[in-house]
Scaffold this active site. Structure first.
Site, PDB file in Angstrom:
ATOM      1  N   LYS A  57       0.921  -0.669  -0.158  1.00  0.00           N
ATOM      2  CA  LYS A  57       0.008   0.541   0.330  1.00  0.00           C
ATOM      3  C   LYS A  57       0.701   1.386   0.230  1.00  0.00           C
ATOM      4  CE  LYS A  57      -4.224  -0.267   2.188  1.00  0.00           C
ATOM      5  NZ  LYS A  57      -4.628  -0.532   3.550  1.00  0.00           N
TER       6      LYS A  57
HETATM    7  C1  E4P Z   1      -8.467   0.632   3.049  1.00  0.00           C
HETATM    8  O1  E4P Z   1      -7.663   0.121   3.028  1.00  0.00           O
HETATM    9  C2  E4P Z   1      -8.304   1.893   4.508  1.00  0.00           C
HETATM   10  O2  E4P Z   1      -7.467   0.345   5.346  1.00  0.00           O
HETATM   11  C3  E4P Z   1      -9.363   1.662   5.606  1.00  0.00           C
HETATM   12  O3  E4P Z   1     -10.759   1.000   4.330  1.00  0.00           O
HETATM   13  C4  E4P Z   1      -9.481   2.858   6.534  1.00  0.00           C
HETATM   14  O4  E4P Z   1     -10.594   3.366   6.966  1.00  0.00           O
HETATM   15  P1  E4P Z   1     -11.456   3.829   7.718  1.00  0.00           P
HETATM   16  O5  E4P Z   1     -11.893   5.547   7.012  1.00  0.00           O
HETATM   17  O6  E4P Z   1     -12.440   3.584   8.610  1.00  0.00           O
HETATM   18  O7  E4P Z   1     -10.130   4.486   9.092  1.00  0.00           O
END
Ligand code: E4P
Length: 233
Positions: A83
């Site tokens: 990521k």
């Molecule tokens: C995606 O890869 C992220 O880890 C995640 O969806 C972030 O979500 P949040 O806004 O609830 O922290």
């Protein structure tokens, strides 16, 4: 639409895998902080449970650091996806990873243009964060719809992953928008399974079945034994 779990909790991932609905997992530093221990060990355990893509996210802000972290994650298991945050440095890192054959998930996307750039740099997955946009009074799903349309219109080889999902309605809307993947907190996955009328229906069927069986047993016990059916010695 593929369903990923957005968690680093091993038991949640095992449960979704047993249900037969798990296509992959996304993690991030915040989700990892909730479970603690060694991030490498957690990632390896997750990759033992699913052969689908497992996103691992570092914290470096410069290209060199991003590349070091990403190359390290990529060696942990063949299904690791690195990521990389949407930024100038992130785009450069994505482009370098693409040259090296390392798959990337561009995270923290909040506009279709950011997604378009990440796709051009070579990201295999684009992650628009819809819940965080909804939180600031914008409509996150618009970004998903626009990105899916752009990817399809220009035949770009990448997948749109709806992230920052807050409730089951987001999942339905992501599927209708043609999102290739949605990543969900385990709680949202559970909410998708249940409906009050389903739970009520299961209870009523069981009660009616037991009532009918009891009535049949009582009737059988009350009936006189037919002539000729008693045992002859
Ligand atoms: C995606 O890869 C992220 O880890 C995640 O969806 C972030 O979500 P949040 O806004 O609830 O922290």
């Amino acid at each position: 639409m593929k369903i990923f779990l957005d968690t680093a909790e091993i038991e949640e991932i095992r449960t979704a895998a047993r249900w037969g609905v798990l296509d992959g997992v996304t993690t991030n530093p915040t989700l990892f902080a909730k479970v603690g221990g060694s991030y490498d060990d957690v990632l390896k355990q997750i990759c033992d449970i699913t052969s689908g893509p497992v996103s691992a996210e570092g914290i470096a802000e410069d290209v060199k650091g991003m590349l070091e972290e990403g190359r390290h994650f990529a060696k942990l298991a063949p299904n690791i996806v690195v990521k990389v945050p949407m930024s100038e440095e992130g785009l450069e890192a994505i482009s370098r990873f693409a040259e090296e054959g390392i798959k990337t998930n561009c995270t923290l996307i909040f506009t279709a243009n950011q997604g378009l750039l990440a796709a051009k740099a070579g990201a295999s997955i684009l992650s628009p964060f819809i819940g965080r946009l909804d939180d600031i009074n914008e409509e996150g799903m618009i970004v998903v719809r626009e990105l899916v349309a752009i990817v399809e219109l220009h035949d770009i080889e990448t997948e749109v992953l709806t992230a920052s999902v807050r409730h089951p309605r987001h999942v339905t809307e992501a599927a209708l928008a043609g999102s290739h993947i949605a990543t969900l907190p385990f709680k949202v996955l559970q909410q998708m399974v249940h409906h009050p009328l389903t739970d009520k229906g299961i209870k009523t069927f069981r009660e009616d079945w037991e009532k009918a069986r009891k009535a049949a047993d009582e009737q059988a016990a009350a009936e006189p034994t037919p002539v000729g059916s008693s045992r002859q010695n």
